[in-house]
Design a protein around this motif. Structure first.
Motif, PDB file in Angstrom:
ATOM      1  N   ALA A  72     -18.969  67.106  32.581  1.00  0.00           N
ATOM      2  CA  ALA A  72     -19.848  67.755  31.613  1.00  0.00           C
ATOM      3  C   ALA A  72     -19.762  69.275  31.735  1.00  0.00           C
ATOM      4  O   ALA A  72     -19.761  69.992  30.726  1.00  0.00           O
ATOM      5  CB  ALA A  72     -21.281  67.290  31.820  1.00  0.00           C
ATOM      6  N   LEU A  73     -19.690  69.779  32.958  1.00  0.00           N
ATOM      7  CA  LEU A  73     -19.574  71.227  33.162  1.00  0.00           C
ATOM      8  C   LEU A  73     -18.236  71.750  32.658  1.00  0.00           C
ATOM      9  O   LEU A  73     -18.158  72.830  32.071  1.00  0.00           O
ATOM     10  CB  LEU A  73     -19.751  71.559  34.645  1.00  0.00           C
ATOM     11  N   VAL A  74     -17.178  70.976  32.879  1.00  0.00           N
ATOM     12  CA  VAL A  74     -15.867  71.358  32.338  1.00  0.00           C
ATOM     13  C   VAL A  74     -15.923  71.385  30.812  1.00  0.00           C
ATOM     14  O   VAL A  74     -15.376  72.292  30.166  1.00  0.00           O
ATOM     15  CB  VAL A  74     -14.774  70.383  32.824  1.00  0.00           C
ATOM     16  N   GLY A  75     -16.613  70.382  30.226  1.00  0.00           N
ATOM     17  CA  GLY A  75     -16.771  70.358  28.779  1.00  0.00           C
ATOM     18  C   GLY A  75     -17.551  71.555  28.269  1.00  0.00           C
ATOM     19  O   GLY A  75     -17.266  72.080  27.189  1.00  0.00           O
ATOM     20  N   LEU A  76     -18.540  71.993  29.045  1.00  0.00           N
ATOM     21  CA  LEU A  76     -19.302  73.187  28.662  1.00  0.00           C
ATOM     22  C   LEU A  76     -18.391  74.408  28.599  1.00  0.00           C
ATOM     23  O   LEU A  76     -18.447  75.186  27.635  1.00  0.00           O
ATOM     24  CB  LEU A  76     -20.430  73.416  29.669  1.00  0.00           C
TER      25      LEU A  76
END
Length: 293
Positions: free
Chosen positions: A196-200
């Motif tokens: 999710a953080l990578v997607g952010l």
């Protein structure tokens, strides 16, 4: 030669943005075998939330922190409520679950934060930089730097920490990993949170480039050729394949576009992926399945 180098470098830098999207898919697929089609919707949601908080007057650091918290909590909720109950179902069932989830997230995001296009300014202007006769985009340089830094951090995390070693054990053999006391549920939660953080990060990079709108979720389609070429289980493969796709698209558009009529960049990556499916179905760095009969 200057045109060739300029096109090649521009394509390579643009390809790192494809890699940012692909890394999120690799993390989840490597740990659980799930192709998370909802990654694009999660990317859209996080970018929309960030730009909405900025419009409400929040300072960038606070808006970024709040977006990170909400994004991670959302990813953990998805893993716990949606995916964990389906853990023993078929691969197709899990894929369809993430496909349906993507529409739910997109509808929720746009229902709460609107459907208009939002401009996103991260403080990095897309100014031209001249290296001799070669023109380079300043924004692409920063995006490439972020992608490389993120990849190095992930490599350190998954190779030097206990959680990272556990993840690699789960990726190799989930049953064996569980038999020696590794908590699969915890590992999957960590992977979903990191993804999710990578997607952010990918959402902010793409949002700053093309605006934050519904179309942002469609960058998932650009990640597919990268995953096929690099391999669904390799973070390094995602980076290298992104560079290959970006460079190939740019060169094909410049040199083949005038011959075939232009627009080649929209389908050339899929043409490359199709070639790889015939020659090396697991991709450059993918793990080949070994079946014993």
């Amino acid at each position: 030669m200057a045109l060739f180098l300029e096109t090649l470098i521009g394509g390579v830098l643009a390809g790192t943005m494809y890699s940012l999207v692909a890394i999120g898919f690799v993390l989840i697929f490597k740990a659980s075998g799930v192709f998370n089609y909802a990654q694009g919707a999660m990317l859209l949601f996080s970018a929309l939330l960030f730009v909405t908080l900025l419009k409400l007057g929040w300072p960038i650091p606070l808006a970024l922190f709040a977006t990170m918290v909400v994004t991670v909590i959302g990813a953990l909720a998805i893993e716990r409520i949606v995916l964990r109950p389906l853990a023993n179902r078929s691969t197709m069932t899990l894929f369809l679950a993430t496909l349906g989830l993507s529409f739910v997230i997109e509808g929720l995001a746009q229902g709460i934060m609107g459907t208009e296009v939002h401009a996103l300014n991260l403080g990095v202007e897309d100014l031209p930089i001249f290296w001799g006769d070669i023109l380079i985009s300043q924004f692409d340089l920063y995006a490439a730097g972020v992608a490389i830094t993120l990849t190095l951090l992930l490599a350190l995390f998954f190779n030097k920490t206990r959680i990272g070693v556990s993840l690699r054990a789960v990726a190799d053999d989930a049953g064996a990993a569980q038999s020696i006391g590794i908590n699969l549920n915890f590992i999957w939660q960590v992977v979903w949170a990191v993804s999710a953080l990578v997607g952010l990060v990918a959402g902010l990079a793409w949002g700053a480039r093309q605006g934050v709108s519904f179309n942002l979720s469609l960058v998932v389609l650009k990640a597919l050729p990268v995953l096929i070429i690099g391999g669904f289980t390799s973070i390094g493969g995602a980076i290298i394949a992104g560079v290959i796709v970006g460079a190939a698209e740019a060169l094909a558009e410049t040199y083949l576009g005038p011959i075939v009529g232009g627009g080649i960049q929209f389908w050339f990556a899929y043409f490359l992926a199709l070639i790889f499916l015939f020659i090396r179905p697991t991709g450059l760095f993918g793990d080949a399945e070994i079946e014993r009969v």
